[in-house]
Design a protein around this motif. Structure first.
Motif, PDB file in Angstrom:
ATOM      1  N   PRO A  67       0.750  -1.338  -0.129  1.00  0.00           N
ATOM      2  CA  PRO A  67       0.001  -0.106   0.110  1.00  0.00           C
ATOM      3  C   PRO A  67       0.899   1.372   0.163  1.00  0.00           C
ATOM      4  CG  PRO A  67      -0.882  -1.594   1.673  1.00  0.00           C
ATOM      5  CD  PRO A  67       0.503  -2.250   1.103  1.00  0.00           C
ATOM      6  N   LYS A  69      -0.101   5.427  -0.026  1.00  0.00           N
ATOM      7  CA  LYS A  69      -1.340   6.179   0.164  1.00  0.00           C
ATOM      8  C   LYS A  69      -0.995   7.689   0.235  1.00  0.00           C
ATOM      9  CE  LYS A  69      -3.440   2.374   2.523  1.00  0.00           C
ATOM     10  NZ  LYS A  69      -4.544   1.634   3.515  1.00  0.00           N
ATOM     11  N   GLU A  72      -3.221   9.832   2.329  1.00  0.00           N
ATOM     12  CA  GLU A  72      -3.369   9.630   3.707  1.00  0.00           C
ATOM     13  C   GLU A  72      -2.327   9.991   4.443  1.00  0.00           C
ATOM     14  OE1 GLU A  72      -4.675   5.897   5.065  1.00  0.00           O
ATOM     15  OE2 GLU A  72      -6.009   5.746   3.699  1.00  0.00           O
ATOM     16  N   TRP A  73      -1.129   9.995   3.732  1.00  0.00           N
ATOM     17  CA  TRP A  73       0.283  10.281   4.318  1.00  0.00           C
ATOM     18  C   TRP A  73       0.444  11.814   4.045  1.00  0.00           C
ATOM     19  CZ3 TRP A  73       3.315   5.943   1.339  1.00  0.00           C
ATOM     20  CH2 TRP A  73       3.157   4.553   1.946  1.00  0.00           C
TER      21      TRP A  73
END
Lengths: 277, 277
Positions: A67, A69, A72-73
């Motif tokens: 994953p 992201k 999100e990060w």
């Protein structure tokens, strides 16, 4: 700096950030191919926010395998390569920039002295100005387009699970052969496995016989780990159950031939259990 | 600076060199695609020697199309592209360095701040150290290898003659259509022809109709010449007598359709004479 084989501790990053304020940018490698380590990104992202720094993430070996992201990060700059878990030919680097990163580029006072990777000039290439920067490697773009289509057809989550399962099976099998894995289990990458070369075994010889006799290429160690580990990739189209079983058989046979008493049966049974075959 | 459409006068280079001594490097473009000009290199090479400067030559559009003589010119750095007269896909740059240039790199005091095109690090990649720098675009290397094989099978001199003949035929034909070529005849490139857009003709419209109706793409002008010229490439595999005749027909028809009374018959006869068909 972290010991090679472990992740970088967030507290170590925070301590350096404190000492060197203001911090413009924190750069981190997500899937570290020299050591086989997967760096947890969330805590690093927290630190970047804490210090108002841009966050740059090298996802060369992770994109399409584990994953990634970006949103999100809250990654500001995140780039990858085409030749790892996407299984396209090498030669291009997908990259994404946040608005904050683009703004930082536009505000920089010392201009980059490289035309080759001048991100501002490149921006003018793909935004609505469409200003010529360089001739695009069009065959690479077609190949990447096709690789992304294959990835999406499989489904990103299915692809992550496939990499996870095959990587785990390979690692269980290698341990059952009697070998020691280099990266700590908690941060072990499924897509790149580092294996310590047992004493009394010639690592380069095994590597070259694998290639000559079984058309299978693994890599040696870099830097501190030169001569100490093998690195086994299991990425993209090559991450298959068949390849795991074949590799364990071939590798085990070669180890035995050169005096290391590997238990090939145990390795195959151990991998098969994880693979559910 | 030279007027766009003429070569740079050696005396102008010499004058600047005198003013700015010591001169580390003189850089010149051999086949200038913005203007269609072929720069004579011999006099520039003389000046580089005179001032003890390194000579860098951009041969992106000339290699494989017109004579490139790295050794005779005593070029210190000479690079090209794969996608022009070699007809390989875009994405790689053949480059050659003299021993003097390599020495200058090893003696530089300010290190390059680009890892991407750090020629010293790249040197370690291909010399006997074989030190890893980056993952090579292997598909590009296979394509370039094949393109070079095709080039050598044709014969370099035959290839130069083919480009010369077809370029000349195209240029005679364009003039017979009633158009004015932009680059001065004495320094006109055969591989890239610049054509002035006649007043009262919409250059972009002709360009887009050529692409839509005849699957043939030409380029517009850049910089000073934006909106003023068309640029017609005739490189590598696309430099054929058939393409010259087809292009003159299609281009002539479109010009006539949009009110410019091009004489297509005269153009074809003029080109055919040069082509000896």
């Amino acid at each position: 700096d972290a010991e090679w084989g472990t992740a970088i501790e967030p507290e170590a990053i925070r301590a350096i950030a404190k000492k060197t304020q203001p911090v413009k940018l924190i750069a981190i490698v997500h899937a570290e191919t020299s050591t086989g380590v997967q760096q947890p990104i969330e805590p690093v992202s927290e630190i970047a926010k804490e210090f108002g720094a841009l966050l740059l993430i090298d996802c060369v070996t992770s994109l399409g395998g584990i994953p990634v992201k970006a949103d999100e990060w809250e990654a500001d700059i995140l780039y990858s390569g085409t030749q790892k878990c996407l299984s396209a030919p090498p030669g291009a680097s997908p990259i994404t920039l946040s608005e904050k990163a683009v703004q930082a580029l536009s505000e920089r006072k010392t201009l980059p002295n490289t035309w080759y990777l001048d991100l501002q000039k490149l921006e003018a290439y793909w935004d609505n100005r469409r200003a010529y920067h360089h001739t695009s490697p069009i065959s690479m773009l077609y190949a990447l387009h096709r690789a992304l289509a294959i990835t999406l057809t499989e489904g990103l989550e299915n692809r992550w699970q496939r990499h996870e399962r095959n990587g785990k099976a390979l690692q269980k099998g290698l341990e059952a052969l009697g070998l020691v894995l280099h990266a700590k289990e908690a941060v072990r990458l499924p897509v790149l496995t580092t294996v310590r070369i047992p004493e009394a075994v010639d690592g380069d010889l095994i590597k070259s016989e694998l290639l000559a006799n079984f058309s299978t290429e693994i890599a040696g160690g870099l830097g501190n780990l030169k001569g100490k580990i093998w690195r086994v990739g299991l990425m993209g189209e090559s991450s298959t159950a068949d390849n795991v079983l074949f590799f364990l058989s071939a590798f085990g046979l070669l180890l035995r031939k050169h005096g290391f008493k590997a238990d090939v049966t145990a390795a195959l049974e151990s991998a098969a259990e994880t693979l559910n075959v």
